[in-house]
Scaffold this motif. Structure first.
Motif, PDB file in Angstrom:
ATOM      1  N   GLN A  27       0.838  -1.210   0.000  1.00 61.45           N
ATOM      2  CA  GLN A  27       0.000   0.000   0.000  1.00 61.45           C
ATOM      3  C   GLN A  27       0.869   1.253   0.000  1.00 61.45           C
ATOM      4  N   GLN A  28       0.744   2.024  -1.052  1.00 63.27           N
ATOM      5  CA  GLN A  28       1.407   3.328  -1.134  1.00 63.27           C
ATOM      6  C   GLN A  28       0.553   4.338  -0.374  1.00 63.27           C
ATOM      7  N   VAL A  29       1.164   5.047   0.555  1.00 59.79           N
ATOM      8  CA  VAL A  29       0.400   5.932   1.445  1.00 59.79           C
ATOM      9  C   VAL A  29       0.495   7.381   0.970  1.00 59.79           C
ATOM     10  N   HIS A  30      -0.663   7.972   0.705  1.00 58.29           N
ATOM     11  CA  HIS A  30      -0.711   9.361   0.243  1.00 58.29           C
ATOM     12  C   HIS A  30      -0.974  10.340   1.379  1.00 58.29           C
ATOM     13  N   GLU A  31      -1.788   9.916   2.308  1.00 55.80           N
ATOM     14  CA  GLU A  31      -2.160  10.797   3.421  1.00 55.80           C
ATOM     15  C   GLU A  31      -2.307   9.971   4.673  1.00 55.80           C
ATOM     16  N   ILE A  32      -1.943  10.578   5.801  1.00 59.88           N
ATOM     17  CA  ILE A  32      -2.190   9.989   7.117  1.00 59.88           C
ATOM     18  C   ILE A  32      -3.053  10.974   7.884  1.00 59.88           C
ATOM     19  N   ARG A  33      -4.201  10.498   8.315  1.00 61.14           N
ATOM     20  CA  ARG A  33      -5.136  11.367   9.037  1.00 61.14           C
ATOM     21  C   ARG A  33      -5.396  10.815  10.439  1.00 61.14           C
ATOM     22  N   LEU A  34      -5.764  11.719  11.329  1.00 59.24           N
ATOM     23  CA  LEU A  34      -6.039  11.363  12.726  1.00 59.24           C
ATOM     24  C   LEU A  34      -7.415  11.921  13.073  1.00 59.24           C
ATOM     25  N   ASP A  35      -8.150  11.200  13.888  1.00 59.23           N
ATOM     26  CA  ASP A  35      -9.523  11.633  14.187  1.00 59.23           C
ATOM     27  C   ASP A  35      -9.571  12.657  15.323  1.00 59.23           C
ATOM     28  N   CYS A  36     -10.776  13.093  15.630  1.00 58.13           N
ATOM     29  CA  CYS A  36     -11.010  14.155  16.609  1.00 58.13           C
ATOM     30  C   CYS A  36     -10.542  13.790  18.012  1.00 58.13           C
ATOM     31  N   ASP A  37     -10.522  12.501  18.332  1.00 65.44           N
ATOM     32  CA  ASP A  37     -10.092  12.065  19.664  1.00 65.44           C
ATOM     33  C   ASP A  37      -8.630  11.621  19.678  1.00 65.44           C
ATOM     34  N   ASN A  38      -7.955  11.763  18.548  1.00 64.87           N
ATOM     35  CA  ASN A  38      -6.537  11.378  18.428  1.00 64.87           C
ATOM     36  C   ASN A  38      -6.291   9.893  18.675  1.00 64.87           C
ATOM     37  N   ASP A  39      -7.332   9.073  18.485  1.00 68.89           N
ATOM     38  CA  ASP A  39      -7.123   7.651  18.778  1.00 68.89           C
ATOM     39  C   ASP A  39      -7.493   6.705  17.635  1.00 68.89           C
ATOM     40  N   VAL A  40      -7.697   7.246  16.446  1.00 67.54           N
ATOM     41  CA  VAL A  40      -7.925   6.418  15.248  1.00 67.54           C
ATOM     42  C   VAL A  40      -7.215   7.080  14.073  1.00 67.54           C
ATOM     43  N   VAL A  41      -6.544   6.246  13.256  1.00 64.93           N
ATOM     44  CA  VAL A  41      -5.813   6.739  12.088  1.00 64.93           C
ATOM     45  C   VAL A  41      -6.533   6.296  10.813  1.00 64.93           C
ATOM     46  N   LEU A  42      -6.567   7.194   9.840  1.00 63.75           N
ATOM     47  CA  LEU A  42      -7.101   6.874   8.512  1.00 63.75           C
ATOM     48  C   LEU A  42      -5.977   7.070   7.503  1.00 63.75           C
ATOM     49  N   LEU A  43      -5.674   6.015   6.742  1.00 66.67           N
ATOM     50  CA  LEU A  43      -4.689   6.121   5.661  1.00 66.67           C
ATOM     51  C   LEU A  43      -5.405   6.237   4.331  1.00 66.67           C
ATOM     52  N   LYS A  44      -4.931   7.153   3.488  1.00 66.59           N
ATOM     53  CA  LYS A  44      -5.392   7.189   2.096  1.00 66.59           C
ATOM     54  C   LYS A  44      -4.298   6.530   1.273  1.00 66.59           C
TER      55      LYS A  44
END
Lengths: 131, 131
Positions: free
Chosen positions: B70-87
């Motif tokens: 998986q090539q990662v374009h973006e790393i995001r973090l949620d409002c509670d700082n406890d879940v990561v979303l990868l694009k």
């Protein structure tokens, strides 16, 4: 009710399953939360997302305070039977708001070098959402 | 390396954070896994998804056996700082395969009444992926 489909879910040591809510249409990932067995059963029965609030240790009928209810179109389970994906319509505001900060989705912090940058706007002041 | 962005993440009691991988373009939710601090640091450094395998208790360089990197374009973090979303862009097969079952994504079981139905095709036999 035949609840064998609930038995197929691999509940974690706390009796919970992680849940991803994805918006129908945009396919945006709106939020992440947990459900216990009762929350998942209620979600399926009512077609409205019901989560388990770990901080409050009680059922959380999404939108109960904010009005930002999630209409559930599909409930999916992953290959290991231990993660749920909901396909939802996020109701209550246009454009849709799923996050308690008043943003569209919870994933509004983007890693930029070595900094988390907020890259999504607040669509409604939380003080006006939770009054 | 300035690792204060890693300190901002609220690691769970096992030192892990849940991670959702979403495909750029389709916006499909491909999979869900966990990262520890080292996995997240490596993911950011290399632009390739590195997870923590809870079953094997070691770093899991996504695609190390399957070639389905998986090539990662973006790393995001949620409002509670406890879940990561990868694009991510899911590499290694066309159409893309993220799931170890040889399917596009892991969320291929759909609740239909009181039954989980498999609704997505196997794109490549796992025996040919893991040989």
């Amino acid at each position: 009710m035949d609840a064998s489909w609930l038995d197929a879910v691999k509940w974690d040591r706390d009796g919970l399953v992680p849940v991803i809510a994805q918006e129908v249409g945009s396919n945006d990932v709106l939020m992440f939360a947990f459900m216990n067995r009762e929350a998942l059963a209620l979600t399926a029965e009512r077609g409205r997302a019901v989560y388990w609030s770990r901080s409050r240790q009680r059922l959380w009928h999404k939108g109960e305070e904010s009005g930002h209810v999630q209409q559930v179109h599909e409930i999916r389970l992953d290959c290991d039977n231990d993660v749920v994906l909901l396909k939802v319509t996020q109701l209550g505001h246009d454009p849709s708001i799923a996050c308690h900060t008043g943003r569209h989705a919870c994933f509004f912090q983007k890693l930029d070098g070595a900094m988390w940058q907020t890259v999504e706007p607040v669509l409604k002041d939380p003080e006006r959402i939770y009054k």
